[in-house]
Design a protein around this motif. Sequence first.
Motif, PDB file in Angstrom:
ATOM      1  N   MET A  74       0.856  -1.086   0.001  1.00 57.00           N
ATOM      2  CA  MET A  74      -0.064   0.040  -0.040  1.00 57.00           C
ATOM      3  C   MET A  74       0.949   1.227   0.084  1.00 57.00           C
ATOM      4  O   MET A  74       1.822   1.409   0.779  1.00 57.00           O
ATOM      5  CB  MET A  74      -0.769  -0.123   1.279  1.00 57.00           C
ATOM      6  N   LEU A  75       0.528   2.110  -0.811  1.00 56.17           N
ATOM      7  CA  LEU A  75       1.307   3.592  -1.130  1.00 56.17           C
ATOM      8  C   LEU A  75       0.170   4.320  -0.641  1.00 56.17           C
ATOM      9  O   LEU A  75      -0.985   4.492  -1.221  1.00 56.17           O
ATOM     10  CB  LEU A  75       1.741   3.582  -2.441  1.00 56.17           C
ATOM     11  N   THR A  76       0.532   5.294  -0.063  1.00 51.80           N
ATOM     12  CA  THR A  76      -0.359   6.388   0.438  1.00 51.80           C
ATOM     13  C   THR A  76       0.147   7.888   0.102  1.00 51.80           C
ATOM     14  O   THR A  76       1.157   8.258   0.367  1.00 51.80           O
ATOM     15  CB  THR A  76      -0.720   6.431   1.986  1.00 51.80           C
ATOM     16  N   ILE A  77      -0.719   8.513  -0.599  1.00 53.74           N
ATOM     17  CA  ILE A  77      -0.385   9.905  -1.038  1.00 53.74           C
ATOM     18  C   ILE A  77      -1.384  10.917  -0.134  1.00 53.74           C
ATOM     19  O   ILE A  77      -2.542  10.788  -0.173  1.00 53.74           O
ATOM     20  CB  ILE A  77      -0.621  10.312  -2.645  1.00 53.74           C
ATOM     21  N   VAL A  78      -0.600  11.717   0.927  1.00 56.12           N
ATOM     22  CA  VAL A  78      -1.494  12.637   1.686  1.00 56.12           C
ATOM     23  C   VAL A  78      -1.536  13.968   0.768  1.00 56.12           C
ATOM     24  O   VAL A  78      -0.425  14.337   0.647  1.00 56.12           O
ATOM     25  CB  VAL A  78      -0.896  12.662   2.871  1.00 56.12           C
ATOM     26  N   LEU A  79      -2.513  14.444   0.607  1.00 57.89           N
ATOM     27  CA  LEU A  79      -2.751  15.841  -0.021  1.00 57.89           C
ATOM     28  C   LEU A  79      -3.137  16.968   1.058  1.00 57.89           C
ATOM     29  O   LEU A  79      -4.071  16.580   1.899  1.00 57.89           O
ATOM     30  CB  LEU A  79      -3.675  15.694  -1.035  1.00 57.89           C
ATOM     31  N   VAL A  80      -2.261  17.891   0.963  1.00 57.84           N
ATOM     32  CA  VAL A  80      -2.710  19.057   1.955  1.00 57.84           C
ATOM     33  C   VAL A  80      -2.951  20.508   1.281  1.00 57.84           C
ATOM     34  O   VAL A  80      -1.943  20.875   0.503  1.00 57.84           O
ATOM     35  CB  VAL A  80      -1.614  19.090   2.968  1.00 57.84           C
ATOM     36  N   ALA A  81      -4.149  20.886   1.544  1.00 55.72           N
ATOM     37  CA  ALA A  81      -4.457  22.165   0.901  1.00 55.72           C
ATOM     38  C   ALA A  81      -4.318  23.265   2.027  1.00 55.72           C
ATOM     39  O   ALA A  81      -5.182  22.797   3.244  1.00 55.72           O
ATOM     40  CB  ALA A  81      -5.704  22.304   0.004  1.00 55.72           C
ATOM     41  N   LYS A  82      -3.890  24.446   1.846  1.00 52.72           N
ATOM     42  CA  LYS A  82      -4.026  25.065   3.368  1.00 52.72           C
ATOM     43  C   LYS A  82      -4.171  26.705   2.579  1.00 52.72           C
ATOM     44  O   LYS A  82      -3.487  27.119   1.709  1.00 52.72           O
ATOM     45  CB  LYS A  82      -2.783  25.182   3.904  1.00 52.72           C
ATOM     46  N   ASP A  83      -4.986  27.262   3.207  1.00 52.41           N
ATOM     47  CA  ASP A  83      -5.400  28.631   2.603  1.00 52.41           C
ATOM     48  C   ASP A  83      -5.815  29.620   3.959  1.00 52.41           C
ATOM     49  O   ASP A  83      -6.910  29.094   4.467  1.00 52.41           O
ATOM     50  CB  ASP A  83      -6.444  28.582   1.580  1.00 52.41           C
ATOM     51  N   LEU A  84      -5.608  30.613   3.819  1.00 46.76           N
ATOM     52  CA  LEU A  84      -5.977  31.715   4.768  1.00 46.76           C
ATOM     53  C   LEU A  84      -7.049  32.568   4.318  1.00 46.76           C
ATOM     54  O   LEU A  84      -7.479  33.500   5.115  1.00 46.76           O
ATOM     55  CB  LEU A  84      -4.735  32.707   5.499  1.00 46.76           C
ATOM     56  N   ARG A  85      -7.440  32.501   3.076  1.00 47.18           N
ATOM     57  CA  ARG A  85      -8.396  33.463   2.285  1.00 47.18           C
ATOM     58  C   ARG A  85      -9.778  32.747   2.393  1.00 47.18           C
ATOM     59  O   ARG A  85     -10.837  33.571   3.173  1.00 47.18           O
ATOM     60  CB  ARG A  85      -7.949  33.743   1.186  1.00 47.18           C
ATOM     61  N   SER A  86      -9.976  31.907   1.686  1.00 53.96           N
ATOM     62  CA  SER A  86     -11.529  31.358   1.875  1.00 53.96           C
ATOM     63  C   SER A  86     -11.738  29.802   1.764  1.00 53.96           C
ATOM     64  O   SER A  86     -10.472  29.323   1.137  1.00 53.96           O
ATOM     65  CB  SER A  86     -12.440  32.018   0.694  1.00 53.96           C
ATOM     66  N   GLY A  87     -12.736  29.150   2.021  1.00 55.99           N
ATOM     67  CA  GLY A  87     -12.885  27.658   1.987  1.00 55.99           C
ATOM     68  C   GLY A  87     -13.135  27.402   0.233  1.00 55.99           C
ATOM     69  O   GLY A  87     -12.605  26.253   0.119  1.00 55.99           O
ATOM     70  N   ASP A  88     -13.368  28.551  -0.264  1.00 54.66           N
ATOM     71  CA  ASP A  88     -13.632  28.103  -2.070  1.00 54.66           C
ATOM     72  C   ASP A  88     -11.954  27.764  -2.572  1.00 54.66           C
ATOM     73  O   ASP A  88     -12.184  26.808  -3.407  1.00 54.66           O
ATOM     74  CB  ASP A  88     -14.135  28.965  -2.655  1.00 54.66           C
ATOM     75  N   ASP A  89     -11.203  28.399  -2.042  1.00 53.44           N
ATOM     76  CA  ASP A  89      -9.800  28.100  -2.585  1.00 53.44           C
ATOM     77  C   ASP A  89      -9.255  26.735  -2.266  1.00 53.44           C
ATOM     78  O   ASP A  89      -8.759  26.040  -3.024  1.00 53.44           O
ATOM     79  CB  ASP A  89      -8.830  29.235  -2.072  1.00 53.44           C
ATOM     80  N   ILE A  90      -9.560  26.326  -1.106  1.00 52.72           N
ATOM     81  CA  ILE A  90      -9.126  25.206  -0.389  1.00 52.72           C
ATOM     82  C   ILE A  90      -9.891  24.082  -1.222  1.00 52.72           C
ATOM     83  O   ILE A  90      -9.065  23.036  -1.831  1.00 52.72           O
ATOM     84  CB  ILE A  90      -9.392  24.919   1.014  1.00 52.72           C
ATOM     85  N   ARG A  91     -11.062  24.349  -1.380  1.00 46.97           N
ATOM     86  CA  ARG A  91     -11.794  23.119  -2.105  1.00 46.97           C
ATOM     87  C   ARG A  91     -11.549  23.018  -3.632  1.00 46.97           C
ATOM     88  O   ARG A  91     -10.982  21.958  -3.983  1.00 46.97           O
ATOM     89  CB  ARG A  91     -13.349  23.622  -2.098  1.00 46.97           C
ATOM     90  N   ALA A  92     -11.221  24.219  -4.172  1.00 44.93           N
ATOM     91  CA  ALA A  92     -10.703  23.943  -5.792  1.00 44.93           C
ATOM     92  C   ALA A  92      -9.437  23.381  -5.808  1.00 44.93           C
ATOM     93  O   ALA A  92      -9.150  22.594  -6.687  1.00 44.93           O
ATOM     94  CB  ALA A  92     -10.782  25.324  -6.367  1.00 44.93           C
TER      95      ALA A  92
END
Length: 143
Positions: A74-92
Motif C-alpha cells: 500500500m502506497l499512500t499519498i496525503v494531499l494538503v491544501a492550506k489557505d488563509l483566504r477562503s474555503g472555496d480556494d481550499i476546495r478547488a
Amino acid sequence: MFYTITHIHDAALAWLKLSDLKAVCSTIETYNGEAQDLIEDVKSLTIDYPAALVFYGGSQFSSEGSSPFIDTFMLTIVLVAKDLRSGDDIRASMYAMLEEVKKMKDQTLGLEISPLAIARIRLLRVTKIVSIYAVDFTTVFEM
C-alpha cells in the motif's frame, strides 16, 4: 523481481513529480515524520502548499504452498491544501489535486508490479484553513 519499499516509494514519487500534479501542487515530497502526527504537524511544516506527501502505507503478505510470497503493497499519498483566504480556494485546490493523483491508477511506475489500484480516498481533516485527504493505492508483486 524483488522490490524494496524504497524502490516503489521512489518510483511513485518520481512519477508524481513528472505528472500534471506539479501544475496544481507546490510541494511533492516524502513526509519524514510520523503519519499519525501529520495532522498536527501541518501547522508547523515549512513547505509550500498545496502539497502532496508520499508514504509507505504497509504490506500484507500471502503464500500458497511452496510458491513465492505475494506482497500486497500500500502506497499512500496525503494531499494538503492550506489557505488563509477562503474555503472555496481550499476546495478547488484539493479537488484538482485529487483528480491528478487518481491518474496514478493503472500505472506500474516503470516496475514489474501489478498496475496500481485505488484502494480508497479518505478525508483526514477539514477546517476553515486546511483540508487533508489521503489516497491509498495498492499493487501486488512476488517476493
